[in-house]
Scaffold this motif. Structure first.
Motif, PDB file in Angstrom:
ATOM      1  N   ASN A 139      73.761 -61.804 -64.369  1.00 26.00           N
ATOM      2  CA  ASN A 139      73.342 -60.415 -64.227  1.00 26.00           C
ATOM      3  C   ASN A 139      74.534 -59.483 -64.420  1.00 26.00           C
ATOM      4  OD1 ASN A 139      70.665 -61.186 -63.550  1.00 26.00           O
ATOM      5  ND2 ASN A 139      71.336 -61.600 -61.453  1.00 26.00           N
ATOM      6  N   LEU A 140      74.327 -58.407 -65.176  1.00 32.00           N
ATOM      7  CA  LEU A 140      75.381 -57.449 -65.484  1.00 32.00           C
ATOM      8  C   LEU A 140      75.201 -56.180 -64.660  1.00 32.00           C
ATOM      9  CD1 LEU A 140      77.762 -56.399 -67.216  1.00 32.00           C
ATOM     10  CD2 LEU A 140      76.076 -55.738 -68.957  1.00 32.00           C
ATOM     11  N   PHE A 141      76.306 -55.716 -64.053  1.00 31.80           N
ATOM     12  CA  PHE A 141      76.315 -54.496 -63.257  1.00 31.80           C
ATOM     13  C   PHE A 141      77.442 -53.593 -63.745  1.00 31.80           C
ATOM     14  CE2 PHE A 141      74.689 -57.909 -60.628  1.00 31.80           C
ATOM     15  CZ  PHE A 141      73.590 -57.357 -59.993  1.00 31.80           C
ATOM     16  N   SER A 142      77.340 -52.303 -63.408  1.00 34.90           N
ATOM     17  CA  SER A 142      78.445 -51.382 -63.664  1.00 34.90           C
ATOM     18  C   SER A 142      78.713 -50.557 -62.417  1.00 34.90           C
ATOM     19  CB  SER A 142      78.148 -50.460 -64.851  1.00 34.90           C
ATOM     20  OG  SER A 142      77.140 -49.521 -64.529  1.00 34.90           O
ATOM     21  N   LEU A 143      79.949 -50.077 -62.323  1.00 35.61           N
ATOM     22  CA  LEU A 143      80.395 -49.310 -61.163  1.00 35.61           C
ATOM     23  C   LEU A 143      81.376 -48.255 -61.630  1.00 35.61           C
ATOM     24  CD1 LEU A 143      80.906 -49.039 -57.971  1.00 35.61           C
ATOM     25  CD2 LEU A 143      82.824 -50.580 -58.379  1.00 35.61           C
ATOM     26  N   HIS A 144      81.226 -47.022 -61.141  1.00 34.78           N
ATOM     27  CA  HIS A 144      82.211 -45.979 -61.405  1.00 34.78           C
ATOM     28  C   HIS A 144      83.020 -45.747 -60.139  1.00 34.78           C
ATOM     29  CE1 HIS A 144      84.107 -42.217 -62.613  1.00 34.78           C
ATOM     30  NE2 HIS A 144      83.708 -42.484 -63.853  1.00 34.78           N
ATOM     31  N   THR A 145      84.325 -45.534 -60.294  1.00 36.78           N
ATOM     32  CA  THR A 145      85.186 -45.403 -59.114  1.00 36.78           C
ATOM     33  C   THR A 145      84.909 -44.134 -58.315  1.00 36.78           C
ATOM     34  OG1 THR A 145      86.911 -44.398 -60.497  1.00 36.78           O
ATOM     35  CG2 THR A 145      87.043 -46.777 -60.112  1.00 36.78           C
ATOM     36  N   SER A 146      84.168 -43.194 -58.884  1.00 35.98           N
ATOM     37  CA  SER A 146      83.795 -41.991 -58.126  1.00 35.98           C
ATOM     38  C   SER A 146      82.659 -42.270 -57.149  1.00 35.98           C
ATOM     39  CB  SER A 146      83.384 -40.866 -59.081  1.00 35.98           C
ATOM     40  OG  SER A 146      82.229 -41.230 -59.824  1.00 35.98           O
ATOM     41  N   GLN A 147      81.985 -43.428 -57.316  1.00 34.99           N
ATOM     42  CA  GLN A 147      80.895 -43.823 -56.425  1.00 34.99           C
ATOM     43  C   GLN A 147      81.062 -45.301 -56.081  1.00 34.99           C
ATOM     44  OE1 GLN A 147      77.712 -42.457 -59.175  1.00 34.99           O
ATOM     45  NE2 GLN A 147      77.021 -41.154 -57.479  1.00 34.99           N
ATOM     46  N   LEU A 148      82.053 -45.595 -55.259  1.00 37.72           N
ATOM     47  CA  LEU A 148      82.433 -46.983 -55.018  1.00 37.72           C
ATOM     48  C   LEU A 148      81.355 -47.785 -54.297  1.00 37.72           C
ATOM     49  CD1 LEU A 148      86.195 -46.504 -54.115  1.00 37.72           C
ATOM     50  CD2 LEU A 148      85.254 -47.660 -56.110  1.00 37.72           C
ATOM     51  N   GLY A 149      80.512 -47.140 -53.557  1.00 40.64           N
ATOM     52  CA  GLY A 149      79.476 -47.874 -52.838  1.00 40.64           C
ATOM     53  C   GLY A 149      78.228 -48.120 -53.650  1.00 40.64           C
ATOM     54  N   LEU A 150      78.207 -47.666 -54.890  1.00 45.41           N
ATOM     55  CA  LEU A 150      76.996 -47.740 -55.700  1.00 45.41           C
ATOM     56  C   LEU A 150      77.284 -48.443 -57.016  1.00 45.41           C
ATOM     57  CD1 LEU A 150      74.019 -46.861 -56.147  1.00 45.41           C
ATOM     58  CD2 LEU A 150      74.920 -44.757 -57.185  1.00 45.41           C
ATOM     59  N   PHE A 151      76.679 -49.614 -57.228  1.00 45.63           N
ATOM     60  CA  PHE A 151      76.777 -50.239 -58.545  1.00 45.63           C
ATOM     61  C   PHE A 151      75.388 -50.369 -59.145  1.00 45.63           C
ATOM     62  CE2 PHE A 151      77.448 -53.457 -55.246  1.00 45.63           C
ATOM     63  CZ  PHE A 151      76.374 -54.310 -55.433  1.00 45.63           C
ATOM     64  N   THR A 152      75.334 -50.214 -60.461  1.00 41.54           N
ATOM     65  CA  THR A 152      74.070 -50.085 -61.180  1.00 41.54           C
ATOM     66  C   THR A 152      73.722 -51.376 -61.912  1.00 41.54           C
ATOM     67  OG1 THR A 152      74.557 -47.744 -61.541  1.00 41.54           O
ATOM     68  CG2 THR A 152      72.834 -48.744 -62.912  1.00 41.54           C
ATOM     69  N   PRO A 153      72.518 -51.937 -61.702  1.00 46.81           N
ATOM     70  CA  PRO A 153      72.089 -53.091 -62.512  1.00 46.81           C
ATOM     71  C   PRO A 153      71.902 -52.669 -63.966  1.00 46.81           C
ATOM     72  CG  PRO A 153      70.729 -52.838 -60.534  1.00 46.81           C
ATOM     73  CD  PRO A 153      71.522 -51.581 -60.679  1.00 46.81           C
ATOM     74  N   ILE A 154      72.469 -53.445 -64.891  1.00 50.24           N
ATOM     75  CA  ILE A 154      72.413 -53.102 -66.313  1.00 50.24           C
ATOM     76  C   ILE A 154      71.485 -54.036 -67.084  1.00 50.24           C
ATOM     77  CG2 ILE A 154      73.753 -52.803 -68.423  1.00 50.24           C
ATOM     78  CD1 ILE A 154      74.343 -50.724 -66.264  1.00 50.24           C
ATOM     79  N   ALA A 155      71.650 -55.345 -66.908  1.00 49.91           N
ATOM     80  CA  ALA A 155      70.848 -56.307 -67.670  1.00 49.91           C
ATOM     81  C   ALA A 155      70.804 -57.632 -66.926  1.00 49.91           C
ATOM     82  CB  ALA A 155      71.434 -56.496 -69.067  1.00 49.91           C
ATOM     83  N   LYS A 156      69.738 -58.397 -67.163  1.00 50.26           N
ATOM     84  CA  LYS A 156      69.564 -59.707 -66.546  1.00 50.26           C
ATOM     85  C   LYS A 156      69.615 -60.804 -67.605  1.00 50.26           C
ATOM     86  CE  LYS A 156      66.629 -58.063 -62.731  1.00 50.26           C
ATOM     87  NZ  LYS A 156      65.305 -58.218 -62.060  1.00 50.26           N
ATOM     88  N   ASP A 157      69.914 -62.009 -67.141  1.00 47.04           N
ATOM     89  CA  ASP A 157      69.881 -63.212 -67.984  1.00 47.04           C
ATOM     90  C   ASP A 157      70.775 -63.091 -69.213  1.00 47.04           C
ATOM     91  OD1 ASP A 157      67.993 -64.498 -66.311  1.00 47.04           O
ATOM     92  OD2 ASP A 157      66.377 -63.358 -67.253  1.00 47.04           O
ATOM     93  N   ILE A 158      71.960 -62.528 -69.038  1.00 44.96           N
ATOM     94  CA  ILE A 158      72.887 -62.410 -70.164  1.00 44.96           C
ATOM     95  C   ILE A 158      73.848 -63.596 -70.168  1.00 44.96           C
ATOM     96  CG2 ILE A 158      72.764 -59.896 -69.916  1.00 44.96           C
ATOM     97  CD1 ILE A 158      75.781 -60.016 -69.152  1.00 44.96           C
ATOM     98  N   GLU A 159      74.450 -63.837 -71.317  1.00 43.74           N
ATOM     99  CA  GLU A 159      75.480 -64.865 -71.436  1.00 43.74           C
ATOM    100  C   GLU A 159      76.877 -64.253 -71.342  1.00 43.74           C
ATOM    101  OE1 GLU A 159      74.812 -67.941 -71.340  1.00 43.74           O
ATOM    102  OE2 GLU A 159      72.639 -67.757 -71.585  1.00 43.74           O
ATOM    103  N   ASN A 160      77.072 -63.120 -72.017  1.00 44.76           N
ATOM    104  CA  ASN A 160      78.375 -62.457 -71.981  1.00 44.76           C
ATOM    105  C   ASN A 160      78.197 -60.998 -72.380  1.00 44.76           C
ATOM    106  OD1 ASN A 160      81.239 -62.146 -71.786  1.00 44.76           O
ATOM    107  ND2 ASN A 160      81.476 -64.280 -72.440  1.00 44.76           N
TER     108      ASN A 160
END
Length: 406
Positions: free
Chosen positions: A117-138
């Motif tokens: 599973n792929l997530f992203s996080l911005h340092t301006s919102q350290l407590g919040l990371f966003t799900p981006i995609a599932k079942d990825i290889e890279n």
């Protein structure tokens, strides 16, 4: 007399200015020593963590943050942490994160993979990371920083195609997924995943590895090149799974890489340069030698880590490498470093007209530095941890990250 003075002025005004190296005091790096995180800023070695087992430090694009993995001890599950240099504060991001986490190329956002599973996080919102995609290889960030390129399997079967897609980030909506290319997998081929993706400087081409199952991957992976519009795809060569072993030239469509199958880094490893879109390549390593790392100095010059080819069963008897400079214009090859017989020079990098590399005797390691335009070397960082070694292929990304940004 006035004409002579004017002529002298014009000559010296338009002569090319020799490149000067940035003083080492203006360079910085993050590294692992005694399994702890350290920074090298100016002339100071600064310890950043006091406990735990740290690996894979990585700089943000502007050098204000360091991402790293930390566990209680070697072999433990690793957690993803962020360190802010200015405030000297640490922030825990997520537990059980693998080694695949990457900073955006142009802002302080981090993409990271947990299982598939792929997530992203911005340092301006350290407590919040966003799900981006599932079942990825890279995955890798797009050069624009506005999304990701991901690889997924069409089905769990080994022979199923690998799908490459662009995932575009949107502020108030879910990410948009756009298909880019299907890598067709034949009945006699077994490819489980891909490596990360690397773009040419003009953003027109993408290089990556097709990776078979783990046991097969130890001996060979397929280097591929894909046009950024998805219209041209080519399987080019076989090589080991090492990200630092394939790199685009800084200003044109040349891809340098270390080719060769077999898990031993001291056998059958040759530097080659591929030119796109002609897809023609040339081998630069002379017979009887192997290349074990590379970097581009400029469009016409490659620096490699080179040793004599050796298949001795005792790995400790195999020769350690020196650094060589290769001129592509005339194939002139010049030895740059002469370490002692017990030492070897690995992982060359160029930053601000300085050549930086790691010197090791397989028991200890130092970071060395030398201006690119003259001879002379010195120890820049003493006593870093060793990266892991597999048949003499060393993984220095585990313990060292040089800041190469602005």
């Amino acid at each position: 007399m006035k004409k002579i003075l004017l002529l002298v002025f014009l000559i010296f005004t338009f002569l090319p200015i020799a490149a000067t190296a940035e003083p080492k005091e203006n360079l910085k790096a993050t590294f692992v020593r005694d399994n702890l995180l350290w920074l090298k800023i100016k002339d100071k070695d600064i310890r950043i963590t006091d406990t735990g087992y740290v690996r894979y430090p990585k700089w943000s694009f502007d050098g204000s943050w360091v991402a790293y993995l930390k566990g209680a001890k070697d072999g433990d599950i690793m957690d993803l942490w962020l360190y802010r240099v200015k405030s000297n504060r640490h922030f825990k991001v997520k537990e059980n994160v693998g080694v695949n986490f990457q900073w955006s190329p142009n802002e302080n956002s981090l993409g990271f993979q947990v299982a598939k599973n792929l997530f992203s996080l911005h340092t301006s919102q350290l407590g919040l990371f966003t799900p981006i995609a599932k079942d990825i290889e890279n995955f890798s960030w797009l050069p624009s920083g506005k999304g990701f390129l991901i690889s997924t399997k069409k089905s769990p079967e080994f022979h199923s195609d690998i799908i490459l897609s662009k995932v575009l980030l949107r502020k108030k909506e879910k990410p948009a997924v756009n298909h880019l290319y299907n890598v067709k997998i034949g009945k006699n081929e077994i490819f489980a995943s891909t490596s990360e993706f690397k773009w040419s400087n003009d953003k027109k081409w993408i290089s990556f590895l097709l990776i078979p199952t783990a046991s097969l991957s130890a001996d060979g992976n397929t280097l591929c090149v894909l046009s950024a519009n998805g219209k041209t795809f080519q399987k080019m060569d076989e090589m080991l799974i090492e990200s630092a072993w394939f790199q685009w030239a800084p200003y044109n469509g040349l891809l340098g890489y270390v080719s060769g199958i077999g898990r031993e880094a001291t056998i059958n490893k040759r530097t080659r340069v591929l030119k796109v879109p002609s897809m023609k390549n040339v081998t630069l390593t002379p017979r009887g030698y192997v290349d074990r790392d590379l970097t581009w100095q400029n469009n016409r010059t490659i620096i490699v880590s080179r040793s004599k080819e050796n298949s001795s069963e005792d790995l400790s008897e195999r020769a350690l490498p020196s650094l060589y400079k290769i001129s592509l214009s005339d194939n002139k090859q010049t030895q740059l470093t002469v370490p002692s017989e017990k030492d070897g020079d690995f992982r060359p990098e160029i930053v601000k007209n300085n050549l930086i590399w790691i010197r090791t005797d397989r028991k200890n390691a130092d970071v060395m530095i030398s201006p690119t335009y003259k001879s002379g070397e010195m120890v820049w960082i003493k006593n870093i941890n060793l990266g892991s070694s597999y048949y003499e292929k060393w993984s220095w990304d585990e313990v060292f990250s040089l800041y190469t940004g602005r």
